[in-house]
Design a protein around this motif. Sequence first.
Motif, short mmCIF file in Angstrom:
data_model
loop_
_atom_site.label_atom_id
_atom_site.label_comp_id
_atom_site.label_asym_id
_atom_site.label_seq_id
_atom_site.Cartn_x
_atom_site.Cartn_y
_atom_site.Cartn_z
N ASP A 266 39.00 26.86 41.93
CA ASP A 266 39.38 26.67 43.34
C ASP A 266 38.33 25.89 44.12
O ASP A 266 38.65 25.06 44.96
CB ASP A 266 39.59 28.03 44.01
CG ASP A 266 40.66 28.87 43.31
OD1 ASP A 266 41.73 28.31 43.02
OD2 ASP A 266 40.41 30.05 43.04
N ILE A 267 37.05 26.19 43.88
CA ILE A 267 35.96 25.61 44.66
C ILE A 267 34.86 25.17 43.70
O ILE A 267 34.61 25.82 42.68
CB ILE A 267 35.38 26.63 45.66
CG1 ILE A 267 36.48 27.23 46.53
CG2 ILE A 267 34.31 25.99 46.54
CD1 ILE A 267 36.01 28.37 47.43
N THR A 312 30.96 23.51 50.03
CA THR A 312 31.65 23.89 51.27
C THR A 312 30.72 24.40 52.37
O THR A 312 31.17 24.64 53.49
CB THR A 312 32.69 24.98 50.95
OG1 THR A 312 32.04 26.07 50.27
CG2 THR A 312 33.77 24.43 50.04
N GLN A 334 31.69 32.24 49.84
CA GLN A 334 33.10 31.88 49.75
C GLN A 334 33.89 32.91 48.95
O GLN A 334 35.00 33.31 49.34
CB GLN A 334 33.25 30.49 49.11
CG GLN A 334 32.87 29.33 49.99
CD GLN A 334 33.92 29.01 51.05
OE1 GLN A 334 35.07 29.45 50.96
NE2 GLN A 334 33.52 28.24 52.05
N ALA A 335 33.34 33.37 47.83
CA ALA A 335 34.05 34.35 47.00
C ALA A 335 34.27 35.66 47.74
O ALA A 335 35.30 36.33 47.55
CB ALA A 335 33.27 34.60 45.71
N GLN A 343 35.87 28.76 55.58
CA GLN A 343 36.41 29.52 54.46
C GLN A 343 37.58 28.79 53.81
O GLN A 343 38.52 28.37 54.47
CB GLN A 343 36.87 30.90 54.91
CG GLN A 343 37.45 31.77 53.80
CD GLN A 343 36.41 32.13 52.75
OE1 GLN A 343 35.34 32.63 53.08
NE2 GLN A 343 36.73 31.86 51.49
N VAL A 344 37.50 28.64 52.50
CA VAL A 344 38.59 28.05 51.72
C VAL A 344 39.60 29.15 51.41
O VAL A 344 39.23 30.23 50.94
CB VAL A 344 38.05 27.43 50.42
CG1 VAL A 344 39.19 26.87 49.57
CG2 VAL A 344 37.03 26.34 50.73
N LYS A 346 42.00 29.55 49.14
CA LYS A 346 42.07 29.97 47.74
C LYS A 346 40.65 29.94 47.17
O LYS A 346 40.06 28.87 47.00
CB LYS A 346 43.00 29.03 46.95
CG LYS A 346 43.43 29.60 45.61
CD LYS A 346 44.54 28.72 45.01
CE LYS A 346 45.10 29.33 43.72
NZ LYS A 346 44.10 29.47 42.67
N HIS A 347 40.09 31.11 46.90
CA HIS A 347 38.68 31.18 46.53
C HIS A 347 38.43 32.19 45.41
O HIS A 347 37.38 32.83 45.36
CB HIS A 347 37.83 31.54 47.75
CG HIS A 347 38.27 32.79 48.46
ND1 HIS A 347 39.17 32.77 49.49
CD2 HIS A 347 37.93 34.09 48.27
CE1 HIS A 347 39.37 34.01 49.93
NE2 HIS A 347 38.62 34.82 49.19
N THR A 350 35.12 29.98 41.33
CA THR A 350 34.19 28.95 41.78
C THR A 350 33.34 28.50 40.60
O THR A 350 32.81 29.31 39.84
CB THR A 350 33.27 29.48 42.89
OG1 THR A 350 34.06 29.95 43.98
CG2 THR A 350 32.34 28.38 43.38
N SER A 369 36.10 36.22 42.32
CA SER A 369 36.20 37.23 43.38
C SER A 369 37.07 38.40 42.96
O SER A 369 37.20 39.38 43.70
CB SER A 369 36.78 36.58 44.65
OG SER A 369 38.10 36.09 44.41
#
Length: 371
Positions: A266-267, A312, A334-335, A343-344, A346-347, A350, A369
């Motif tokens: 996702d990231i 990010t 982020q997770a 904040q993304v 979908k996290h 990573t 996460s």
Amino acid sequence: MGRIYGRSPIDFAVEAVDLAIKDSGIAKDDIDGLLISGGLCSYLKMPDAVSMHLQNALGITDLKLVNEMNSYGATAATMLQYAAMTCSTGQTDAVVCVFADAPLQKEPSNGYGTAINVGTGIESLNGASGILNAATSFAMVARKYMDRYNVTSEQLAHIAVDTRAWATMNPRAQKREPITVEDHQKSKMIADPLRLLDCCLVSNGGIAVIVTSAERARDLKQPPVKIIGWGQGHPGNRKDRTINTGAAMSGRLAMEMAGVTLDDIDIRQIYDCFTYTTLITLEDYGYCNKGEGGEAFSGGRLGPNGDLPTNTGGGQLSSYYMWGMTPISEAIIQARGQAGERQVDKHELTLVSGNGGVLQYHASLVLSSTV
């Protein structure tokens, strides 16, 4: 972190560890491992660099694991790997991984940004030919790649612009003013082809991360972030290491261990000491074919509205330069879902990279996460 003067690396390290302990809710007496990265001050053997004496400064006794580690920018990801290995085998219960450095001074000095490790005898040849620091070394690397694949400075500029766009939403970032490709092109030349906005920041500060078992983490204060994959790839001085880097090996090993593919990620949190490092790392992870990174990562793809959200928090280019702890810290934030405005959505997964030396050492992590 940032332009903070008058404090030693040990001072930053102690505060970072204290904050991490409070953040996690773990008891200080339960910490039984300590892994340390001393940054540039340690590399230059400065007297106030963080070292294994940090254990005494922290007032922690009877550790089962303590070590000072250095694979440069790959150190942080490597520390988390080793900490996870000792926790998963029951050799330790909770390991603190800490980075702290303070190379930035109010008054100019002979330390950072000038002639680093010039050497004597044959070792002085680099300095005599103008290869004095990271910028001049990476400039040669970037020029070789750009000439071979017809990549332009404007294409590197897009990476800087996207990274800054994330930083505008990060209250901890040193640089929060938006920039454009034109701003990049007008920024002063540091070492051709690298301009000022191609280069990372210099920061003082510290970051600490606590690694424990998945079972233990569930009972602590914060949403747990699981380390599900890791890998290293160290080409050393292999002739083509600057264009075919160790990121290919470390990324493959980490994703194979995690049982995921690039399509699942996702990231991306990439060690970005220079814009070129972001490009070549993503390329070697497999996000495009060799030589296509200039075009593949232009047009806002890495930014807040892009399909490949990357760095990010603003990365090392715009946020703060804490060696490999910069991408790791943002990956964890982020997770956890705690990145606020940036904040993304979908996290879950990573991919994190660390790069050391002039593309000689690489380490990768896959964080989840979902525990």
